[in-house]
Design an enzyme around this catalytic site. Structure first.
Site, PDB file in Angstrom:
ATOM      1  CG  ASP A 165      14.335  44.925 -94.865  1.00 16.22           C
ATOM      2  OD1 ASP A 165      13.570  44.440 -95.874  1.00 16.22           O
ATOM      3  OD2 ASP A 165      14.779  46.132 -95.175  1.00 16.22           O
TER       4      ASP A 165
ATOM      5  CG  HIS B 187      16.368  44.899 -98.777  1.00 16.19           C
ATOM      6  ND1 HIS B 187      16.292  44.099 -97.711  1.00 16.19           N
ATOM      7  CD2 HIS B 187      17.665  44.790 -99.526  1.00 16.19           C
ATOM      8  CE1 HIS B 187      17.614  43.468 -97.566  1.00 16.19           C
ATOM      9  NE2 HIS B 187      18.401  43.772 -98.569  1.00 16.19           N
TER      10      HIS B 187
ATOM     11  CG  HIS C 123      55.991  54.531 -69.338  1.00 18.49           C
ATOM     12  ND1 HIS C 123      54.857  55.051 -69.846  1.00 18.49           N
ATOM     13  CD2 HIS C 123      56.775  55.499 -69.272  1.00 18.49           C
ATOM     14  CE1 HIS C 123      54.532  56.385 -69.749  1.00 18.49           C
ATOM     15  NE2 HIS C 123      56.234  56.655 -69.543  1.00 18.49           N
TER      16      HIS C 123
END
Length: 436
Positions: free
Chosen positions: A205, A208, A104
């Site tokens: 981490d 890994h 609008h």
């Protein structure tokens, strides 16, 4: 039945139920307790240098526009029209004089004030526009050019929230005389995983790497992580992992920028990097000058990869989906050719199709699958590696240990547990009041 928070994470966070990564009720609590009360990264000054410059961001699942106003101040608004809720900005970034809802044509200033309601000219009683501006993010503060927002007006200052994590972040930011730039729009992609999985991976981490990334990371690089690696928790939920190199280490072995890229760089870029390292002790102090960073995390969902110079945000899209954003970050005064190489390095390793990013994403998706399987409630995940081995350090803030110690994750989940327990108590008290 919704799991009890105290049952999901045990008292020392060594055992965590799989539902922490998959349960919809816990995710609903996270929205209130974590994303409704934490400082969340939105943008960097370098993205919005001029009045009218804007970028889009998210606070949890809520879209936000970050814009520099005509007065030079930075504003953050929820990107939702106060008439029917449509976004008033569709572009990821740009420069504008106003925000307009396409439905609008309600029109807002870049400072968020409602300026025009086209339909009002046909009405006898126009609404009070001063009460219908875009919703402002109630708290907005910056540190080192990084803008954070918080929906909790009572939250502590950003400086107090970051605490000693500023010391570790400044080991990177403080090296560059002219600061850093966030380059362009972030790379964005969707992963079928919980938002905490990327966060935990890059909170500390790094162990890994020798296994999941064995095809890419050379053994000598992994050996350096085990030999020199340090994991630090400056504040619960924040973490920094780095290699602390010897005082007499060769410049090329400790200086930021050489790792993995030396063969791609022209001799003059080598000189530029050596000059940065030569002034590192002067700029950030002797202890931080020896730091060769790996991964950083700021609670709850901001990550930083030092070697590939990437800032990342893990935007939740439900308990089982995350929209991941990743920016290449470069020294503002770096030669343009070097900036181009850095962007390529970011994309090749940790962009949407990056070699390491693909391997990590597969692991996160599989952990999410494992967090949803049936008949495994009696096998919570074990987070007890190195329990109690973290200690204060005479030169490094916070608690410190080797990288194999999972205390960075335990502290994250203890903070997560405390926040959700409070929200759980509030929810139950509200239910009791409603029940009369």
């Amino acid at each position: 039945m919704a799991p009890r928070v105290a049952d999901v994470v045990n008292a020392d966070a060594t055992l965590i139920q799989r539902s922490a990564w998959s349960d919809p009720d816990l995710y609903a609590l996270e929205k209130v307790a974590i994303f409704g009360k934490s400082w969340l990264f939105l943008a960097h000054d370098s993205q919005i240098p001029e009045p009218g410059d804007f970028v889009q961001a998210y606070m949890c699942e809520t879209p936000v526009i970050v814009v520099r106003g005509r007065d030079g101040r930075v504003h953050a608004h929820v990107n939702s029209c106060t008439h029917r809720g449509l976004p008033v900005c569709r572009a990821d970034r740009g420069n504008t004089a106003k925000f307009i809802c396409p439905y609008h044509n309600w029109t807002y200033s870049i400072e968020g004030k409602l300026q025009a309601i086209p339909q009002a000219r046909h009405l006898q009683h126009a609404p009070d526009k001063s009460t219908l501006g875009l919703k402002a993010v109630p708290r907005l503060e910056s540190w080192n050019g990084m803008w954070f927002g918080c929906f909790d007006p009572e939250v502590v200052s950003l400086a107090d929230y970051l605490g000693d994590m500023r010391w570790y972040l400044d080991a990177f930011f403080g090296r560059f005389a002219e600061g850093v730039e966030f380059v362009g729009s972030p790379q964005r992609w969707v992963i079928d995983a919980n938002w905490k999985l990327p966060v935990e991976n890059q909170l500390g981490d790094v162990n890994h790497g020798p296994f999941l990334h064995a095809a890419v990371i050379p053994p000598e690089a992994n050996a350096e992580v085990f030999e020199r690696g340090v994991s630090a928790v400056a504040e619960p939920g924040h973490g920094a992992t780095f290699r602390w190199m010897p005082e007499d280490a060769p410049v090329e072995s400790v200086a930021w920028g050489f790792e993995g890229m030396a063969s791609l760089l022209a001799p003059e870029v080598h000189d530029y990097l050596r000059e940065i390292q030569a002034r590192a002790a002067e700029r950030v102090g002797p202890a931080r000058a020896r730091m060769k960073g790996l991964t950083y995390g700021v609670f709850p969902n901001l990550s930083f990869l030092w070697s590939n110079t990437a800032f990342k945000v893990s935007h939740p899209r439900g308990p089982g989906r995350v929209e991941y954003w990743s920016w290449s970050v470069v020294p503002a005064d770096a030669p343009e050719a070097f900036k181009k190489i850095l962007r390529g390095n970011h994309t090749a390793f940790f962009g949407a199709g990056g070699i390491l990013e693909q391997e990590d994403s597969e692991a996160w998706m599989q952990q999410y699958v494992g967090s949803r399987i049936d008949f495994a409630e009696d096998r919570p995940y074990y987070y007890g590696l190195g329990l109690g081995e973290e200690k204060p350090h005479p030169e490094l803030p916070g608690l410190v240990s080797v990288t194999a110690n999972e205390f960075y994750a335990r502290h994250f989940f203890l903070r997560w547990r405390d926040a959700l327990l409070e929200a759980e108590r509030d929810r139950e008290a509200e239910r009791d009041r409603d029940a009369g």
